[in-house]
Design a protein around this motif. Structure first.
Motif, short mmCIF file in Angstrom:
data_model
loop_
_atom_site.label_atom_id
_atom_site.label_comp_id
_atom_site.label_asym_id
_atom_site.label_seq_id
_atom_site.Cartn_x
_atom_site.Cartn_y
_atom_site.Cartn_z
N VAL A 1 0.86 -1.15 0.04
CA VAL A 1 -0.20 0.01 0.06
C VAL A 1 0.84 1.23 0.02
CG1 VAL A 1 -1.83 -1.01 1.26
CG2 VAL A 1 -0.11 0.07 2.47
N SER A 2 0.43 2.39 -0.47
CA SER A 2 1.22 3.73 -0.58
C SER A 2 1.39 4.01 0.96
CB SER A 2 0.24 4.49 -1.49
OG SER A 2 0.02 4.11 -2.54
N PRO A 3 2.34 5.02 1.13
CA PRO A 3 2.99 5.30 2.42
C PRO A 3 1.70 6.14 3.13
CG PRO A 3 4.75 5.58 0.95
CD PRO A 3 3.51 5.20 -0.09
N PHE A 4 1.27 6.94 2.23
CA PHE A 4 -0.07 7.83 2.90
C PHE A 4 -0.99 7.20 3.66
CE2 PHE A 4 -2.35 7.18 -0.98
CZ PHE A 4 -3.62 7.18 -0.49
N LEU B 1 1.67 -1.15 13.69
CA LEU B 1 2.70 -0.49 12.87
C LEU B 1 3.70 -1.62 12.77
CD1 LEU B 1 4.18 1.37 10.73
CD2 LEU B 1 4.89 2.59 12.77
N LEU B 2 3.87 -2.39 13.87
CA LEU B 2 4.97 -3.44 14.18
C LEU B 2 4.87 -4.45 13.07
CD1 LEU B 2 5.23 -3.46 17.99
CD2 LEU B 2 7.14 -2.96 16.36
N VAL B 3 3.57 -4.96 12.68
CA VAL B 3 3.05 -5.92 11.85
C VAL B 3 2.76 -5.72 10.64
CG1 VAL B 3 1.59 -7.88 11.92
CG2 VAL B 3 2.10 -7.00 14.02
N PHE B 4 2.18 -4.47 10.27
CA PHE B 4 2.00 -4.12 8.67
C PHE B 4 3.18 -3.45 8.17
CE2 PHE B 4 -0.55 -0.42 10.70
CZ PHE B 4 0.35 0.64 9.96
N TYR B 5 4.29 -3.04 8.80
CA TYR B 5 5.41 -2.35 8.07
C TYR B 5 5.68 -2.95 7.02
CZ TYR B 5 9.84 -0.05 8.00
OH TYR B 5 11.12 0.63 7.51
N PRO B 6 5.96 -4.34 6.83
CA PRO B 6 6.44 -4.61 5.56
C PRO B 6 5.53 -4.63 4.35
CG PRO B 6 6.84 -6.46 7.36
CD PRO B 6 5.83 -5.25 7.94
N PHE B 7 4.27 -4.35 4.63
CA PHE B 7 3.21 -4.18 3.56
C PHE B 7 3.27 -2.73 2.90
CE2 PHE B 7 2.05 -7.90 5.33
CZ PHE B 7 1.79 -8.94 4.16
N ILE B 8 4.08 -1.62 3.60
CA ILE B 8 4.16 -0.33 2.85
C ILE B 8 5.22 -0.23 1.88
CG2 ILE B 8 4.44 1.90 3.77
CD1 ILE B 8 4.06 1.05 6.81
N LYS B 9 4.72 0.26 0.87
CA LYS B 9 5.50 0.90 -0.30
C LYS B 9 6.65 1.92 -0.02
CE LYS B 9 3.72 0.57 -4.09
NZ LYS B 9 3.01 1.09 -5.55
#
Length: 370
Positions: free
Chosen positions: A10-13, A201-209
């Motif tokens: 997903v996008s950073p924003f 954020l600890l978990v979904f961090y790798p899914f951020i572009k």
């Protein structure tokens, strides 16, 4: 860290919506009474202090993930070894599961108290969990989309705070700085519980572009949450006397109750109904985080862990059938979340900091003199 395909990123924003949607949930309906219990109407100061603490903790999380493996499951194993690392992973899995159960059961209680007293708990829970299954099984991008809608659509409800203005007395807030440091700290501790959710954020961090670029959006999300809480706090303190507030469990809903429009007799019914758009992202993101950690720990399909976690959530909601049990659940979840924020995240930060500097020193010693 396991490489995530770009199609799933997903996008950073969108980090703004992911974090803000998780921070604002059922707690905003009645946190005022809890913080006012300790520092009175000076508790609005604790809203500011807690927000500053959370900004520091978000910075720590980004430091850990930027300088580590990016994946919290592997980061635990790298920092603490296999056995302790898996214990930390299990703790994180159970924490997010407990969080989703707490949010869902507390919101069901609001529905039963304000709208449908005779409606069975398991029926409401089943509806939410079917929606959760559909969203989470569709992938993280769908979860992010629900979080986006959960912020944008109910945003107009803030306008309802205009209606109680004619009944407010902002002189209630005076005198300022009239409490002890201990009282401010106690109020801040309880206020921090309302800011929890950023730790997903600890978990979904790798899914951020381009994840490193998303940090400013995480801080913006916490800033927006702070502004919302501060506004609601000030309006609540100006609307209620201290005695009224001490007896009012759902202060925000009580303020909304006075809203009168020609086509709706009880606007609080509309508010509670629309609030499900805020609660659904809370549950879906927490369940997704829990099932994701379970998948990485056990190396099984996330779809299987999702079904198991949803079944546990439904059973827990059915078991929690009294106000006493629900209150105990909230207290335990709040304590665990608080100590996770003030001890677990700083521990990860310190361990990562030490590891980074040891690695740097080893490189310098290994490099030939020039």
């Amino acid at each position: 860290m396991q490489k995530i395909k770009e199609a799933f990123l997903v996008s950073p924003f969108l980090v703004f919506f992911l974090i803000h949607s998780e921070q604002v949930g059922v707690g905003v309906l009645g946190y005022q009474r809890i913080i006012a219990k300790y520092a009175g109407y000076d508790s609005w100061i604790s809203v500011i202090i807690a927000a500053v603490f959370v900004h520091i903790l978000i910075w720590m999380i980004y430091y850990v993930l930027d300088n580590g493996d990016g994946d919290i499951v592997n980061t635990h194993k790298t920092l603490f070894g296999g056995f302790l690392g898996n214990l930390f992973n299990l703790f994180l899995l159970l924490y997010f599961l407990l969080w989703s159960i707490t949010v869902l059961r507390t919101y069901i209680e609001v529905i039963q108290v304000w709208m449908f007293p005779t409606l069975s708990t398991w029926k409401i829970a089943a509806v939410f969990l079917v929606l959760t299954y559909y969203v989470v099984s569709s992938g993280f991008r769908t979860v992010a989309g629900i979080c986006f809608l959960g912020v944008v659509i109910p945003l107009g409800l803030i306008v309802l705070l205009v209606y109680p203005l004619e009944f407010t007395h902002f002189s209630n807030l005076l005198p300022v700085f009239d409490e002890s440091i201990k009282d401010y700290m106690s109020a801040t501790k309880n206020m921090m519980l309302s800011y929890l959710g950023f730790e997903t954020l600890l978990v979904f961090y790798p899914f951020i572009k381009n994840a490193k670029r998303s940090q400013k959006f995480a801080h913006h999300a916490n800033l927006f949450t702070f502004m919302m809480y501060l506004l609601v706090t000030l309006f609540s303190f100006a609307f209620f006397s201290e005695e009224q507030l001490s007896r009012n469990i759902w202060a925000t809903l009580s303020m909304v109750k006075i809203v009168q429009v020609s086509f709706v007799e009880r606007f609080d019914f509309v508010f509670v109904s629309m609030w499900c758009l805020v609660i659904l992202p809370n549950i879906t993101l927490a369940i997704w985080c829990s099932s994701r950690v379970a998948k990485l720990m056990l190396n099984i399909r996330q779809h299987i862990t999702l079904i198991i976690l949803l079944a546990i959530t439904l059973a827990a909601c059915y078991y929690l059938d009294t106000r006493l049990k629900i209150n105990m659940l909230n207290n335990y979840t709040n304590k665990i979340g608080f100590y996770l924020a003030i001890s677990y995240i700083p521990l990860l930060f310190i361990m990562t900091f030490i590891k980074k500097h040891i690695k740097k020193n080893n490189k310098e010693q290994a490099s030939p003199n020039t």
